[in-house]
Design a protein around this motif. Sequence first.
Motif, PDB file in Angstrom:
ATOM      1  N   SER A 125       0.822  -1.207   0.000  1.00  0.00           N
ATOM      2  CA  SER A 125       0.000   0.000   0.000  1.00  0.00           C
ATOM      3  C   SER A 125       0.858   1.261   0.000  1.00  0.00           C
ATOM      4  N   CYS A 126       2.157   1.102  -0.263  1.00  0.00           N
ATOM      5  CA  CYS A 126       3.088   2.244  -0.350  1.00  0.00           C
ATOM      6  C   CYS A 126       3.666   2.339  -1.754  1.00  0.00           C
ATOM      7  N   GLN A 127       3.869   3.559  -2.214  1.00  0.00           N
ATOM      8  CA  GLN A 127       4.427   3.817  -3.543  1.00  0.00           C
ATOM      9  C   GLN A 127       5.362   5.017  -3.464  1.00  0.00           C
ATOM     10  N   ALA A 128       6.614   4.847  -3.899  1.00  0.00           N
ATOM     11  CA  ALA A 128       7.553   5.958  -3.940  1.00  0.00           C
ATOM     12  C   ALA A 128       7.268   6.831  -5.153  1.00  0.00           C
ATOM     13  N   ALA A 129       7.492   8.129  -5.013  1.00  0.00           N
ATOM     14  CA  ALA A 129       7.222   9.066  -6.115  1.00  0.00           C
ATOM     15  C   ALA A 129       8.130  10.277  -5.986  1.00  0.00           C
ATOM     16  N   GLN A 130       8.179  11.049  -7.050  1.00  0.00           N
ATOM     17  CA  GLN A 130       8.951  12.275  -7.079  1.00  0.00           C
ATOM     18  C   GLN A 130       7.986  13.442  -7.230  1.00  0.00           C
ATOM     19  N   ALA A 131       8.066  14.400  -6.305  1.00  0.00           N
ATOM     20  CA  ALA A 131       7.214  15.583  -6.397  1.00  0.00           C
ATOM     21  C   ALA A 131       7.705  16.472  -7.537  1.00  0.00           C
ATOM     22  N   ALA A 132       6.881  17.423  -7.918  1.00  0.00           N
ATOM     23  CA  ALA A 132       7.205  18.279  -9.057  1.00  0.00           C
ATOM     24  C   ALA A 132       8.496  19.062  -8.849  1.00  0.00           C
ATOM     25  N   ASP A 133       8.816  19.361  -7.593  1.00  0.00           N
ATOM     26  CA  ASP A 133      10.042  20.127  -7.321  1.00  0.00           C
ATOM     27  C   ASP A 133      11.250  19.241  -7.084  1.00  0.00           C
ATOM     28  N   GLY A 134      11.141  17.927  -7.333  1.00  0.00           N
ATOM     29  CA  GLY A 134      12.281  17.024  -7.235  1.00  0.00           C
ATOM     30  C   GLY A 134      12.437  16.316  -5.910  1.00  0.00           C
ATOM     31  N   ARG A 135      11.548  16.575  -4.952  1.00  0.00           N
ATOM     32  CA  ARG A 135      11.655  15.919  -3.646  1.00  0.00           C
ATOM     33  C   ARG A 135      11.103  14.492  -3.716  1.00  0.00           C
ATOM     34  N   SER A 136      11.789  13.560  -3.036  1.00  0.00           N
ATOM     35  CA  SER A 136      11.338  12.172  -2.987  1.00  0.00           C
ATOM     36  C   SER A 136      10.308  12.006  -1.869  1.00  0.00           C
ATOM     37  N   VAL A 137       9.200  11.329  -2.191  1.00  0.00           N
ATOM     38  CA  VAL A 137       8.132  11.130  -1.217  1.00  0.00           C
ATOM     39  C   VAL A 137       7.668   9.680  -1.280  1.00  0.00           C
ATOM     40  N   VAL A 138       6.892   9.302  -0.281  1.00  0.00           N
ATOM     41  CA  VAL A 138       6.243   7.996  -0.260  1.00  0.00           C
ATOM     42  C   VAL A 138       4.739   8.234  -0.118  1.00  0.00           C
ATOM     43  N   ILE A 139       3.976   7.670  -1.030  1.00  0.00           N
ATOM     44  CA  ILE A 139       2.515   7.773  -0.998  1.00  0.00           C
ATOM     45  C   ILE A 139       1.967   6.483  -0.398  1.00  0.00           C
ATOM     46  N   ARG A 140       1.060   6.625   0.564  1.00  0.00           N
ATOM     47  CA  ARG A 140       0.507   5.442   1.230  1.00  0.00           C
ATOM     48  C   ARG A 140      -1.016   5.525   1.268  1.00  0.00           C
ATOM     49  N   VAL A 141      -1.646   4.377   1.067  1.00  0.00           N
ATOM     50  CA  VAL A 141      -3.098   4.293   1.224  1.00  0.00           C
ATOM     51  C   VAL A 141      -3.392   4.311   2.723  1.00  0.00           C
ATOM     52  N   LEU A 142      -4.117   5.322   3.180  1.00  0.00           N
ATOM     53  CA  LEU A 142      -4.407   5.453   4.599  1.00  0.00           C
ATOM     54  C   LEU A 142      -5.795   4.961   4.972  1.00  0.00           C
ATOM     55  N   ALA A 143      -6.765   5.203   4.112  1.00  0.00           N
ATOM     56  CA  ALA A 143      -8.142   4.846   4.445  1.00  0.00           C
ATOM     57  C   ALA A 143      -8.918   4.541   3.176  1.00  0.00           C
ATOM     58  N   ILE A 144      -9.847   3.621   3.311  1.00  0.00           N
ATOM     59  CA  ILE A 144     -10.805   3.331   2.242  1.00  0.00           C
ATOM     60  C   ILE A 144     -12.186   3.315   2.887  1.00  0.00           C
ATOM     61  N   GLY A 145     -13.041   4.199   2.416  1.00  0.00           N
ATOM     62  CA  GLY A 145     -14.334   4.348   3.062  1.00  0.00           C
ATOM     63  C   GLY A 145     -14.154   4.883   4.474  1.00  0.00           C
ATOM     64  N   LYS A 146     -14.823   4.271   5.421  1.00  0.00           N
ATOM     65  CA  LYS A 146     -14.722   4.702   6.817  1.00  0.00           C
ATOM     66  C   LYS A 146     -13.573   4.017   7.550  1.00  0.00           C
TER      67      LYS A 146
END
Length: 382
Positions: A125-146
């Motif tokens: 449920s985690c995905q690494a990504a690059q923000a538009a300004d070049g910063r490295s981030v990790v995107i995570r699924v936190l919630a689905i529905g309630k």
Amino acid sequence: MPDPILMRQGSLGVMIATALAALSFAMLRRGSHAHSVREKLPPDLQSWRALDGEEGIDAITWGNLRELFKARGYTFWSPRRDSLMVLPTDTDIASNGFGYAPLLRGMDERSPLSNLYSFSYPHPSCQAAQAADGRSVVIRVLAIGKVGRRHIDILKIAGRGPYSLVTWNHTIPLLDLIDFEDITFGVFPKVGDTLVAAYDGWAENSLGDVLDMILQCLEALGFVHGMRIAHQDAFKDNFLVQWQPESLKARAYPVSRPRVYLNDFETAVMFGQDVPIEDCVCTGLPHGASFPGPEKYRRPIPPEVESGKPYNPFKLDVWQFATSLQDFKSNIPEVDNTLELLRNPDPLLRVSAYEAMATIANVVAMIPPYALAVPPIVLSDV
């Protein structure tokens, strides 16, 4: 001196680009296209976490979201194998302030610097990504529905807002919350390494390096405990470190120290400030929205949790942390005795995180730095 007019024009351009990206993302979220994408995604958090059961299915699942996040300004890292992702070669990178690499081992593909270009996720449920300004981030699924909203509520208090600016707060910052259909994603900075690498591995950290990290971990727990938040998964793999200083390899006293961050609050619980401390209790095994049932819980369990009776979750945190350090020894009696006290089977005998931090900090302050420039002892029979 920079031209203030040009600076304002540049800022305006960034604002316009950000607004257009947000508008594009919002448009993609609407209508049949969004529903079509949602149908290709896991229905719940447990299903998303279980994606690694089939080869490549995790990358395919996140691939359905690639264009949606690109419109928001995030470029996904490329899947390499199993749980590994790498920074695309044509993607720019800029310091995000959370991950660094000393030059002690060079800058080639086998150096710690290369670790900043890769990401091995703890679960799908985690995905690494690059923000538009070049910063490295990790995107995570936190919630689905309630399901998973408690996780978000805790992060909004500990990882955002005024408390996120307090020096004692080591909670990993929550940079962004993104809603798509019934799913909420959290965006976090990608941090350099985990506390697991601090000793008994490749990093040549001194005892002083490791003790500094341990003190920060105790400060992290002490602060969230003061906010009436218990982490409930406070093992060393959930503490992230900006870099491994490797003072032994450098053969020099470190001028700067890496900051430690407390990660992954999925199992955390939060009590109101008006709740008496003796009433801040939990029962049963720690659990999260994406966790499987208790029969598959693999973490060590202290006696009070196994009993099935109400227990103090703050005492659980210090037990978990100290238990994950049971293979570490400093050979400083006051330090080792304090860590042993934190993992005492009797929770009534365990001191608080702040008390343990204060005890160890006072001991370390009385020791000359050169005396800590020795390797930590690793116990292999635990």
